[in-house]
Design an enzyme around this catalytic site. Sequence first.
Site, PDB file in Angstrom:
ATOM      1  N   SER A  80      65.958  36.224  65.964  1.00 24.37           N
ATOM      2  CA  SER A  80      66.932  35.382  66.660  1.00 24.37           C
ATOM      3  C   SER A  80      67.319  36.116  67.927  1.00 24.37           C
ATOM      4  CB  SER A  80      68.162  35.181  65.778  1.00 24.37           C
ATOM      5  OG  SER A  80      69.294  34.966  66.590  1.00 24.37           O
ATOM      6  N   HIS A  90      63.066  32.556  67.385  1.00 27.19           N
ATOM      7  CA  HIS A  90      64.124  31.640  66.922  1.00 27.19           C
ATOM      8  C   HIS A  90      65.213  31.604  67.996  1.00 27.19           C
ATOM      9  CE1 HIS A  90      66.742  29.709  63.866  1.00 27.19           C
ATOM     10  NE2 HIS A  90      67.707  30.431  64.404  1.00 27.19           N
ATOM     11  N   ASP A 147      68.772  30.180  69.343  1.00 25.64           N
ATOM     12  CA  ASP A 147      70.039  29.621  68.885  1.00 25.64           C
ATOM     13  C   ASP A 147      70.780  28.970  70.053  1.00 25.64           C
ATOM     14  OD1 ASP A 147      70.181  30.382  66.046  1.00 25.64           O
ATOM     15  OD2 ASP A 147      70.034  32.428  66.844  1.00 25.64           O
ATOM     16  N   MET A 179      73.871  26.956  71.224  1.00 26.51           N
ATOM     17  CA  MET A 179      75.244  26.634  70.779  1.00 26.51           C
ATOM     18  C   MET A 179      76.036  26.095  71.963  1.00 26.51           C
ATOM     19  SD  MET A 179      76.211  29.912  68.448  1.00 26.51           S
ATOM     20  CE  MET A 179      74.991  30.865  67.534  1.00 26.51           C
ATOM     21  N   HIS A 213      66.911  26.110  67.274  1.00 27.57           N
ATOM     22  CA  HIS A 213      67.970  25.803  66.300  1.00 27.57           C
ATOM     23  C   HIS A 213      69.163  25.258  67.089  1.00 27.57           C
ATOM     24  CE1 HIS A 213      71.004  27.710  63.197  1.00 27.57           C
ATOM     25  NE2 HIS A 213      71.089  26.399  63.244  1.00 27.57           N
ATOM     26  N   MET A 256      72.647  24.027  67.547  1.00 28.01           N
ATOM     27  CA  MET A 256      74.001  24.008  66.978  1.00 28.01           C
ATOM     28  C   MET A 256      74.885  23.327  68.004  1.00 28.01           C
ATOM     29  SD  MET A 256      73.936  27.802  65.324  1.00 28.01           S
ATOM     30  CE  MET A 256      72.514  28.276  66.311  1.00 28.01           C
ATOM     31  N   MET A 289      71.267  27.717  56.075  1.00 28.45           N
ATOM     32  CA  MET A 289      72.115  28.747  56.677  1.00 28.45           C
ATOM     33  C   MET A 289      72.711  29.608  55.563  1.00 28.45           C
ATOM     34  SD  MET A 289      71.907  28.341  59.916  1.00 28.45           S
ATOM     35  CE  MET A 289      73.134  29.584  60.371  1.00 28.45           C
ATOM     36  N   GLY A 319      77.195  29.904  63.993  1.00 25.87           N
ATOM     37  CA  GLY A 319      78.091  30.221  65.101  1.00 25.87           C
ATOM     38  C   GLY A 319      77.955  31.626  65.658  1.00 25.87           C
ATOM     39  N   PHE A 320      77.758  32.605  64.790  1.00 24.95           N
ATOM     40  CA  PHE A 320      77.746  33.984  65.283  1.00 24.95           C
ATOM     41  C   PHE A 320      76.705  34.816  64.542  1.00 24.95           C
ATOM     42  CE2 PHE A 320      81.944  32.314  66.084  1.00 24.95           C
ATOM     43  CZ  PHE A 320      82.168  32.686  67.405  1.00 24.95           C
ATOM     44  N   GLY A 321      76.124  35.777  65.254  1.00 24.74           N
ATOM     45  CA  GLY A 321      75.273  36.756  64.602  1.00 24.74           C
ATOM     46  C   GLY A 321      76.150  37.803  63.920  1.00 24.74           C
ATOM     47  N   GLY A 322      75.520  38.615  63.094  1.00 26.85           N
ATOM     48  CA  GLY A 322      76.223  39.757  62.513  1.00 26.85           C
ATOM     49  C   GLY A 322      77.145  39.439  61.347  1.00 26.85           C
ATOM     50  N   ASP A 348      68.560  31.655  57.507  1.00 24.89           N
ATOM     51  CA  ASP A 348      69.103  32.209  58.756  1.00 24.89           C
ATOM     52  C   ASP A 348      70.531  32.685  58.523  1.00 24.89           C
ATOM     53  OD1 ASP A 348      69.804  32.720  61.382  1.00 24.89           O
ATOM     54  OD2 ASP A 348      69.671  30.626  62.045  1.00 24.89           O
ATOM     55  N   GLY A 349      70.753  33.980  58.761  1.00 20.69           N
ATOM     56  CA  GLY A 349      72.102  34.543  58.699  1.00 20.69           C
ATOM     57  C   GLY A 349      72.190  35.696  57.716  1.00 20.69           C
ATOM     58  N   SER A 379      70.697  40.630  64.141  1.00 22.52           N
ATOM     59  CA  SER A 379      71.204  41.998  64.267  1.00 22.52           C
ATOM     60  C   SER A 379      70.311  43.016  63.551  1.00 22.52           C
ATOM     61  CB  SER A 379      72.643  42.080  63.755  1.00 22.52           C
ATOM     62  OG  SER A 379      72.786  41.396  62.537  1.00 22.52           O
TER      63      SER A 379
HETATM   64  C1  DX5 Z   1      73.935  32.067  63.541  1.00 15.11           C
HETATM   65  C2  DX5 Z   1      72.529  31.959  64.104  1.00 15.11           C
HETATM   66  C3  DX5 Z   1      71.622  33.026  63.624  1.00 15.11           C
HETATM   67  C4  DX5 Z   1      72.069  34.421  63.940  1.00 15.11           C
HETATM   68  C5  DX5 Z   1      71.392  35.400  63.059  1.00 15.11           C
HETATM   69  O1  DX5 Z   1      74.652  30.917  63.832  1.00 15.11           O
HETATM   70  O2  DX5 Z   1      71.955  30.731  63.759  1.00 15.11           O
HETATM   71  O3  DX5 Z   1      70.290  32.788  64.059  1.00 15.11           O
HETATM   72  O4  DX5 Z   1      71.911  34.778  65.254  1.00 15.11           O
HETATM   73  O5  DX5 Z   1      71.942  36.658  63.278  1.00 15.11           O
HETATM   74  P1  DX5 Z   1      72.090  37.722  62.110  1.00 15.11           P
HETATM   75  O6  DX5 Z   1      70.710  38.027  61.612  1.00 15.11           O
HETATM   76  O7  DX5 Z   1      72.732  38.888  62.777  1.00 15.11           O
HETATM   77  O8  DX5 Z   1      72.955  37.106  61.038  1.00 15.11           O
HETATM   78 ZN    ZN Z   2      69.775  30.374  64.088  1.00 17.94          ZN
END
Ligand code: DX5
Ligand code: ZN
Length: 229
Positions: free
Chosen positions: A20, A45, A47, A49, A78, A80, A149, A154-157, A184-185, A207
């Site tokens: 991602s 991938h 993202d 948003m 993806h 969002m 999911m 919404g957010f990585g990490g 994913d996530g 991450s």
């Molecule tokens: C979250 C995204 C993911 C995200 C994954 O909304 O769809 O693709 O960036 O990041 P990690 O692997 O850090 O959870």
């Molecule tokens: Zn994603």
Amino acid sequence: MSGRNRLAELRDAAPVILPSLLMCDFGNLEREVRALEEAGVSALHLDVMDGCFVPNFTYGLPIVEALRRLTTLPLDVHLMISRPERYIEAFVRAGADLMTFHAEAVEDPEPILRRIAELGVAAGVALNPATPLEQVDACWDLCDLVLVMSVPAGFGGQSFDPGALDRLRYLRKTLRHDALLEVDGGINETTIGRCAAAGADLLVAGSAIFRHADYGPVVRKLTGLAVSQ
Ligand code: DX5
Ligand code: ZN
């Protein structure tokens, strides 16, 4: 090559790691893409948003177009975003090979799945952890892929939600035999094996990859953990 063919390639190679790009260095996009290609990833991938469907705001069409020019790897977009149906054609033109949109963002996924497929792109729904799978019951046969999911979009990490594992197992039994399952996530060295064992084909990692300076060793490690299931 059509998105459907790209999907078939991924099916043959599965399970595969999809980085991602949320946390990549956007000031050096070409260098990042080359490093990921050399690390052996099978697709990117992306993202998207909109600050509306999710509170975070990332990037849109120009970055997808730029990545299309930089690589022949399949692009897994993806979405969002609210009312994704407005942007299907534009993201197909920008270079998407696989496209997922959120079930929570639309009233009826069916016509959108049909439209994406008509345009030659692999089509799928994405489902947040809290969304009942039954909400999409009428559409499973239209899905070339389903994105489970394992964190709220919404957010990585964020931390992996183990409830995703039962959802993967259920979908593996329910989907068309040629459909791909994506998760994913919170995918990392601790969680990836369980996801692959539960049936995931496409394993998205943000991450877990981008916190390393060198992507090759971590991509190989994650791939090994997924393949050994
Ligand atoms: C979250 C995204 C993911 C995200 C994954 O909304 O769809 O693709 O960036 O990041 P990690 O692997 O850090 O959870
Ligand atoms: Zn994603």
